[in-house]
Design a protein around this motif. Sequence first.
Motif, PDB file in Angstrom:
ATOM      1  N   PRO A   1       0.846  -1.188   0.000  1.00 10.86           N
ATOM      2  CA  PRO A   1       0.000   0.000   0.000  1.00 10.86           C
ATOM      3  C   PRO A   1       0.883   1.241   0.000  1.00 10.86           C
ATOM      4  O   PRO A   1       2.047   1.183   0.384  1.00 10.86           O
ATOM      5  CB  PRO A   1      -0.775  -0.121   1.314  1.00 10.86           C
ATOM      6  N   ASP A   2       0.349   2.363  -0.447  1.00  5.98           N
ATOM      7  CA  ASP A   2       1.102   3.608  -0.411  1.00  5.98           C
ATOM      8  C   ASP A   2       1.368   4.007   1.040  1.00  5.98           C
ATOM      9  O   ASP A   2       0.572   3.708   1.929  1.00  5.98           O
ATOM     10  CB  ASP A   2       0.319   4.723  -1.103  1.00  5.98           C
ATOM     11  N   PRO A   3       2.490   4.700   1.291  1.00  2.00           N
ATOM     12  CA  PRO A   3       2.768   5.133   2.670  1.00  2.00           C
ATOM     13  C   PRO A   3       1.759   6.170   3.145  1.00  2.00           C
ATOM     14  O   PRO A   3       1.331   7.036   2.377  1.00  2.00           O
ATOM     15  CB  PRO A   3       4.177   5.722   2.578  1.00  2.00           C
ATOM     16  N   ASP A   4       1.388   6.066   4.404  1.00  4.15           N
ATOM     17  CA  ASP A   4       0.509   7.055   5.028  1.00  4.15           C
ATOM     18  C   ASP A   4       1.320   8.206   5.610  1.00  4.15           C
ATOM     19  O   ASP A   4       0.890   9.359   5.575  1.00  4.15           O
ATOM     20  CB  ASP A   4      -0.297   6.399   6.152  1.00  4.15           C
ATOM     21  N   LEU A   5       2.482   7.869   6.154  1.00  2.00           N
ATOM     22  CA  LEU A   5       3.324   8.844   6.832  1.00  2.00           C
ATOM     23  C   LEU A   5       4.771   8.661   6.391  1.00  2.00           C
ATOM     24  O   LEU A   5       5.289   7.545   6.413  1.00  2.00           O
ATOM     25  CB  LEU A   5       3.217   8.664   8.350  1.00  2.00           C
ATOM     26  N   VAL A   6       5.409   9.754   5.962  1.00  3.09           N
ATOM     27  CA  VAL A   6       6.821   9.736   5.603  1.00  3.09           C
ATOM     28  C   VAL A   6       7.569  10.615   6.600  1.00  3.09           C
ATOM     29  O   VAL A   6       7.215  11.777   6.797  1.00  3.09           O
ATOM     30  CB  VAL A   6       7.052  10.249   4.168  1.00  3.09           C
ATOM     31  N   ILE A   7       8.603  10.058   7.213  1.00  2.00           N
ATOM     32  CA  ILE A   7       9.393  10.768   8.218  1.00  2.00           C
ATOM     33  C   ILE A   7      10.817  10.959   7.695  1.00  2.00           C
ATOM     34  O   ILE A   7      11.414  10.023   7.155  1.00  2.00           O
ATOM     35  CB  ILE A   7       9.452   9.968   9.535  1.00  2.00           C
ATOM     36  N   ARG A   8      11.324  12.172   7.840  1.00  2.00           N
ATOM     37  CA  ARG A   8      12.744  12.382   7.556  1.00  2.00           C
ATOM     38  C   ARG A   8      13.415  12.936   8.800  1.00  2.00           C
ATOM     39  O   ARG A   8      12.981  13.933   9.380  1.00  2.00           O
ATOM     40  CB  ARG A   8      12.976  13.355   6.395  1.00  2.00           C
ATOM     41  N   THR A   9      14.479  12.279   9.205  1.00  2.47           N
ATOM     42  CA  THR A   9      15.227  12.729  10.369  1.00  2.47           C
ATOM     43  C   THR A   9      16.338  13.703   9.955  1.00  2.47           C
ATOM     44  O   THR A   9      16.612  13.877   8.776  1.00  2.47           O
ATOM     45  CB  THR A   9      15.839  11.531  11.108  1.00  2.47           C
ATOM     46  N   SER A  10      16.946  14.341  10.936  1.00  2.00           N
ATOM     47  CA  SER A  10      18.178  15.142  10.809  1.00  2.00           C
ATOM     48  C   SER A  10      17.966  16.609  10.485  1.00  2.00           C
ATOM     49  O   SER A  10      18.929  17.351  10.350  1.00  2.00           O
ATOM     50  CB  SER A  10      19.157  14.545   9.784  1.00  2.00           C
ATOM     51  N   GLY A  11      16.722  17.079  10.364  1.00  2.57           N
ATOM     52  CA  GLY A  11      16.496  18.501  10.151  1.00  2.57           C
ATOM     53  C   GLY A  11      16.429  18.938   8.706  1.00  2.57           C
ATOM     54  O   GLY A  11      16.118  20.099   8.422  1.00  2.57           O
ATOM     55  N   GLU A  12      16.701  18.039   7.774  1.00  2.00           N
ATOM     56  CA  GLU A  12      16.584  18.385   6.355  1.00  2.00           C
ATOM     57  C   GLU A  12      15.112  18.309   5.942  1.00  2.00           C
ATOM     58  O   GLU A  12      14.394  17.400   6.344  1.00  2.00           O
ATOM     59  CB  GLU A  12      17.414  17.425   5.499  1.00  2.00           C
ATOM     60  N   ALA A  13      14.676  19.256   5.113  1.00  2.00           N
ATOM     61  CA  ALA A  13      13.263  19.312   4.712  1.00  2.00           C
ATOM     62  C   ALA A  13      13.118  19.059   3.220  1.00  2.00           C
ATOM     63  O   ALA A  13      12.610  19.885   2.466  1.00  2.00           O
ATOM     64  CB  ALA A  13      12.654  20.659   5.096  1.00  2.00           C
ATOM     65  N   ARG A  14      13.586  17.905   2.795  1.00  2.00           N
ATOM     66  CA  ARG A  14      13.420  17.500   1.399  1.00  2.00           C
ATOM     67  C   ARG A  14      13.207  15.995   1.363  1.00  2.00           C
ATOM     68  O   ARG A  14      13.531  15.282   2.317  1.00  2.00           O
ATOM     69  CB  ARG A  14      14.635  17.899   0.557  1.00  2.00           C
ATOM     70  N   ILE A  15      12.676  15.498   0.235  1.00  2.00           N
ATOM     71  CA  ILE A  15      12.324  14.080   0.174  1.00  2.00           C
ATOM     72  C   ILE A  15      13.347  13.252  -0.595  1.00  2.00           C
ATOM     73  O   ILE A  15      13.248  12.021  -0.616  1.00  2.00           O
ATOM     74  CB  ILE A  15      10.918  13.877  -0.412  1.00  2.00           C
TER      75      ILE A  15
END
Length: 251
Positions: free
Chosen positions: A191-205
Amino acid sequence: MASEPAHDLTATAPAPAGFDGPRHVAIIMDGNGRWAQKRGRPRLFGHHAGAQRVREVVECCPRLGIKYLTIFAFSTENWKRTQVEVAGLMKLFRRYISKELRELDKENVRVRFIGDRDRLDAKLIQLMDEMEEVTRNNDRVHLTIALNYGARDEVARATRLLAEDVARGALKPEDIDVETLPRYLDTRVLPDPDLVIRTSGEARISNFLLWQSAYAEYEFIDTLWPDFTSAELERLCRSYGKRDRRFGAVS
């Protein structure tokens, strides 16, 4: 790529009472190198610490009702790093699979790998194949590891396969719609992800699950990946449960 039957995507793990969290969480595990450098250690020291953190996150998934966990381990762009770091990462991946295979199988975790395997060494590919085969009947948590993965590369490979099916007459151009391409993606049984988390303070995917995350919720947090805990994951999942997900409609 070998075909695989779709799984029951309606199945869920037990979650806390009144907890409406995500079923599929995807994580961009960033910050290993900076975590190590803050401690005066080489970047590979941080990668080893980050690999150990994966175990805690996987173990807490059933309690939070997370059935699917996808982690970004190595991107198609990571080959640009130094030869020492890349070689160390490949050794770490081989060691991780060898070390964790029996434990993940014991915990009823199904493991898959997504990404282009052509550039990976034969020993690593063999270990990946073994891990997928040994755990193929497990269903408590579905752990997907993105290794030599890039979303643009994935879409390009999927488009190539789709074009081949059109060329041999298995698919008509006029029948191609938004439901067609996902059947050719690496994630076609997920299934498609419901929530994507990025750590470390960077705001890009960073070229991660571009198609699949079209309607995912995002969390960009300052925590470096080796410091990420199950408590922080639970906090983010609870925050997700409070969001109004309309998918373009009106509440």
